[in-house]
Design a protein around this motif. Structure first.
Motif: not given
Ligand code: TMP
Length: 206
Positions: A17-40
């Motif tokens: 997941l972190p590498a996928l998020a970094d890739f998308l951020r480099d493409e200019g997207y704002q990205v939130i990485v979260t998980r279940e159960p959890g995230g809050t």
């Protein structure tokens, strides 16, 4: 865009997941990485109850309602506001885990689970779901090798985990436009490339 990652134990999805998020951020997207159960904050406390190896007395119905309680909080507090702000939400497990684990794994009634799920999420479904698939034995060995990740749910028997995996296949077949199955036995880089390609394609379609 709401993207979820699903898979049996030890598929390696969380570490991708972190590498996928970094890739998308480099493409200019704002990205939130979260998980279940959890995230809050509340969800993380529920996660602790669910994962704790000491809680052997938890019955399947309790388990279901705890997963759904954590999810309701997650959707309202984090996922919906992030989507409304135009962000990409990458979520490690979501409603399909409940159908695969509690539905197919524990053999709880699927229509009931689906309606509870709709109640908990207000009907929010992912735009894309990546099933990072690994044969059960292989996945459990990988996970056991990383003892810090071993949790109460991993301790269910092999037949349970086999049903979960087949459940995922059934879910993916039901909605082929939402799901993509990726073989986690390929090397890590290949898995990452397959994930990126699927996400980019979906982004281009919107
Ligand atoms: P993970 O963070 O290692 O993926 O662990 C989460 C565990 O919880 C995993 O065994 C799958 C299980 N699970 C369910 O049984 N139902 C659910 O709805 C979710 C989100 C997870």
């Amino acid at each position: 865009m709401f993207i979820t990652l699903e898979g049996p134990e030890g598929s390696g999805k969380s570490s991708q997941l972190p590498a996928l998020a970094d890739f998308l951020r480099d493409e200019g997207y704002q990205v939130i990485v979260t998980r279940e159960p959890g995230g809050t904050a509340v969800g993380d406390q529920i996660r602790e109850v669910l994962m704790n190896l000491k809680n052997v007395s938890i019955i399947p119905r309790t388990e279901i309602l705890l997963f759904l309680a954590a999810r309701a909080q997650h959707v309202e507090e984090l996922i919906r506001p992030s989507l409304a702000a135009g962000k990409i939400v990458l979520c490690d497990r979501y409603g399909d885990s409940t159908l695969a684990y509690q539905g197919y794994g524990h053999k709880k009634d699927l229509p009931t689970l689906r309606s509870l799920l709709a109640y908990a999420t207000g009907g929010l479904k992912p735009d894309l779901t990546l099933l990072i698939d690994v044969p059960v034995k292989e996945g459990l060995v990988r996970k056991r090798d990383n003892a810090s990740e071993w949790n109460r749910l991993d301790a269910y028997d092999l037949a349970f985990h086999e049903r979960v995996r087949l459940g995922y296949f059934a879910l993916a077949e039901e909605e082929p436009n939402r799901w993509l199955v990726i073989d986690a036995r390929k090397d890590k880089e290949e898995v990452q490339q397959a994930m990126r390609k699927a996400v980019k394609q979906r982004l281009e379609q919107t």
